[in-house]
Each structure stands twice: as C-alpha cells, then as structure tokens.
Design an enzyme around this catalytic site. Sequence first.
Site, PDB file in Angstrom:
ATOM      1  N   PRO A 139      63.336  26.545  15.411  1.00  0.00           N
ATOM      2  CA  PRO A 139      64.487  25.871  16.025  1.00  0.00           C
ATOM      3  C   PRO A 139      64.648  24.462  15.464  1.00  0.00           C
ATOM      4  O   PRO A 139      63.691  23.689  15.431  1.00  0.00           O
ATOM      5  CB  PRO A 139      64.106  25.823  17.513  1.00  0.00           C
ATOM      6  CG  PRO A 139      62.607  25.835  17.512  1.00  0.00           C
ATOM      7  CD  PRO A 139      62.201  26.660  16.332  1.00  0.00           C
ATOM      8  N   MET A 140      65.859  24.126  15.009  1.00  0.00           N
ATOM      9  CA  MET A 140      66.127  22.787  14.472  1.00  0.00           C
ATOM     10  C   MET A 140      67.508  22.340  14.926  1.00  0.00           C
ATOM     11  O   MET A 140      68.494  23.057  14.731  1.00  0.00           O
ATOM     12  CB  MET A 140      66.050  22.789  12.939  1.00  0.00           C
ATOM     13  CG  MET A 140      64.674  23.048  12.380  1.00  0.00           C
ATOM     14  SD  MET A 140      64.635  23.062  10.567  1.00  0.00           S
ATOM     15  CE  MET A 140      65.317  24.699  10.241  1.00  0.00           C
TER      16      MET A 140
ATOM     17  N   GLY B 150      60.623  25.992   9.105  1.00  0.00           N
ATOM     18  CA  GLY B 150      61.697  25.105   9.521  1.00  0.00           C
ATOM     19  C   GLY B 150      62.364  24.451   8.333  1.00  0.00           C
ATOM     20  O   GLY B 150      63.283  25.004   7.714  1.00  0.00           O
ATOM     21  N   ARG B 151      61.893  23.258   7.978  1.00  0.00           N
ATOM     22  CA  ARG B 151      62.539  22.486   6.914  1.00  0.00           C
ATOM     23  C   ARG B 151      62.545  23.223   5.581  1.00  0.00           C
ATOM     24  O   ARG B 151      63.457  23.037   4.773  1.00  0.00           O
ATOM     25  CB  ARG B 151      61.835  21.135   6.778  1.00  0.00           C
ATOM     26  CG  ARG B 151      61.939  20.265   8.035  1.00  0.00           C
ATOM     27  CD  ARG B 151      61.080  19.015   7.924  1.00  0.00           C
ATOM     28  NE  ARG B 151      59.675  19.357   7.793  1.00  0.00           N
ATOM     29  CZ  ARG B 151      58.764  18.573   7.205  1.00  0.00           C
ATOM     30  NH1 ARG B 151      59.115  17.419   6.677  1.00  0.00           N
ATOM     31  NH2 ARG B 151      57.508  18.949   7.140  1.00  0.00           N
TER      32      ARG B 151
ATOM     33  N   GLN C  97      65.504  28.140  22.836  1.00  0.00           N
ATOM     34  CA  GLN C  97      64.519  27.100  23.140  1.00  0.00           C
ATOM     35  C   GLN C  97      65.146  25.992  23.975  1.00  0.00           C
ATOM     36  O   GLN C  97      66.220  25.492  23.643  1.00  0.00           O
ATOM     37  CB  GLN C  97      63.929  26.489  21.866  1.00  0.00           C
ATOM     38  CG  GLN C  97      62.743  25.576  22.182  1.00  0.00           C
ATOM     39  CD  GLN C  97      62.221  24.830  20.971  1.00  0.00           C
ATOM     40  OE1 GLN C  97      62.867  23.907  20.487  1.00  0.00           O
ATOM     41  NE2 GLN C  97      61.046  25.215  20.487  1.00  0.00           N
TER      42      GLN C  97
ATOM     43  N   CYS D 260      58.832  18.570  20.057  1.00  0.00           N
ATOM     44  CA  CYS D 260      59.755  17.678  19.361  1.00  0.00           C
ATOM     45  C   CYS D 260      59.258  16.239  19.444  1.00  0.00           C
ATOM     46  O   CYS D 260      59.024  15.712  20.539  1.00  0.00           O
ATOM     47  CB  CYS D 260      61.157  17.785  19.937  1.00  0.00           C
ATOM     48  SG  CYS D 260      62.346  16.719  19.082  1.00  0.00           S
TER      49      CYS D 260
END
Length: 354
Positions: free
Chosen positions: A16-17, A224-225, A70, A100
């Site tokens: 999740p981003m 993610g990234r 999320q 986070c």
Amino acid sequence: MKIGSLDIDRPVILAPMEDVTDRAFRQLCKRHGADIVYTEFVSAEALRRGVEKTTRKLIADPVERPIAVQIFGSTVESMTEAARIAESFEPDYLDINFGCPTKKVAGKGAGAALLKEPEKMAAITEAVVRAVNIPVTAKTRLGWDRDSINIIDVLRRLEDAGIQALALHGRTRSEMYKGRADWDWIAEAVRHASIPVIANGDVWSPEDALQMFNHTGAEGIMIGRGAIGNPFIFSGTRHLLKTGNLPSLPDFRDRIEAALEHLELSVQFKGERYGTLEMRRHYSTYLKGLPKVSVVRNKLVREESPEQVASILLDYREECEGYRREGKIGEYAEYLNDHSEKLVLNYKATSKHI
C-alpha cells in the site's frame, strides 16, 4: 501463504502506498503478475466522517482480487468504525497500518508511532478483529529506532490479538527509507511467528525478491517503491520463482507500453483531464534513462489531452527504435539497479507521499 480462504504459494504482493496504489496502478500491477494488491492506506477518521475522496480509495473491481484494504488511526473507536465501513466494500481482508513513518501519520499517533505503545496497538488490533467478519492482518516496522527494536514483542501481541498475517518492513521508524532494510530481523521474526510473515523492504528486482525469500524464510514478499514505474517486477519475479531462470528484461517498448496502459486506466477511472494530469508524476520513472528523455518528458507534462500524450509516447517509441539500431539504449535492469534510490527521489519530487 494462508489468510482466511486465500492460499497462495509464495505470493508477490503490491504494497500500500499513498497516491500510488490507486485503481489504475493496482490493475496495471495485476496485469503484470501481482498476486495480491493493497489499496492506498486510508485514514480512519476521514472514513468515519464520510470524506468522499477517502471513501473512493476503497472502490475496487473484481479483476483486482485478491485485494486488501489498509486503514490507519490512533484510537479504538475510530479504527473499529472505519473497519466496519471498509468491510462493506468487500475486500478479501483488512490490514492495519502500524508502519507508516511520515509526520502526517506517525506525527498524529498512528502508523509507526504505535510501536512506542504496544499495548495500545494490541488493543486497537483486538477491537478491529472483533468488529469485522473478514481476516485482519497488520503491517509494521522493526521498532521506533535502533535502540528500541521490539518487533518480537509486537509480533506476539498482534498474534494474540487475532491477526492472520504480518507484513514487516525491515527498518525502524527513525530510519524512514534510508540505508538498507534489515532482512536479518525479518528472518528472526519469521522464526518466532506462528502466522505467515510477509517480508518488505528493498526489493528492486526479481533477483532481490528471490534472495529475500531465501534469506528471510518469509511466506510472502511485498514490493512497494520497487514497483513504481516497474510493474514488470511482478511477472519477472513469478518467472524466476517458477523456473529458476532469470526473466527477460523489459525494454523501451515494454516501458512505453506500460505507460500507455497506465494512462488508459487512469483516464478510465478519473476522467480525461484529471486522469491525464495524475499521470504526469509517473513518466519520469517509466522513461528514466532512455535517450533524450528530458525533451519528451517536457512535452508530456504540458499536455492535458490523453490522445496527445499517447501520440507523444508512440512517437517517442519510434525514436527509440532508431536509438536502439544505433546502439544508444542500454539495459534497463542495469539502470534500475544503479539508480533505484534516485528514481524514487525523482518520483517523490512530483508526488505527495510514498
């Protein structure tokens, strides 16, 4: 890896981003092999207040399944209410954000800030588990800083509270995204866990993904990234895990085609103008390292018409064909491995939060 009725062997999962994992990007990553995708993380307070922009983030299509929603928050009341709202959108499972590190989240006592209050973290988790009828998981970090790594204690508390899996980023909150993720601590958590552990942090290539599985013993990994501008990482990883052979590298055609796919999906879900504007932040990652890319990027960020943007990208693909014949285009994977951190910094400069 088993979560509720889901049972997937060594899943490769989209993390999740915020401002990244919207419907368009999730569906693009699904097309390229992501086993499970997550929504952007959403505020419990905004959900319970009915903020439309936040609620829209929970909308998903059947092609995205399995999908997790999320949520983050700092109180039992807000999180239980938000959990029930999120459940009404029928995700496959619900995830709690305890990881986070940003001021926007941790600065308000949510996300990674709860690593300093493990009893409160456990209370929130237990209340959320009781509030919904779908599986609940959590995502967190090693601890607040290197002097207070408490992941084993946190793991036990969250297991007792009823989560069915834990995604673990191998950094502390204080480290943010600096340095290297500590896969040794993830492996230690795996050894202590009675539930599946999903390893997260510094997967930039299929080779990294395989090494993370082997190093940590995790049942799944989360990217993610490393997926920004590089959705091919999912299909490449699945190929490597299945065959033991390195996947073929995405070339300029693949990258431009992915940008066009992403644009089409963005416009489909957000409308022509907003969908086209939203895409501006993505072009640098899709095209970075290609010849004379600054010229084409300057053209792309001025256009508000998706047809014009598509035309510019198609013209640039023809240009790149010529550059390829002249030997001016190198290997994308070599570029990505050498410049991954710079890629993310460039993306951050045109986005809000990652």
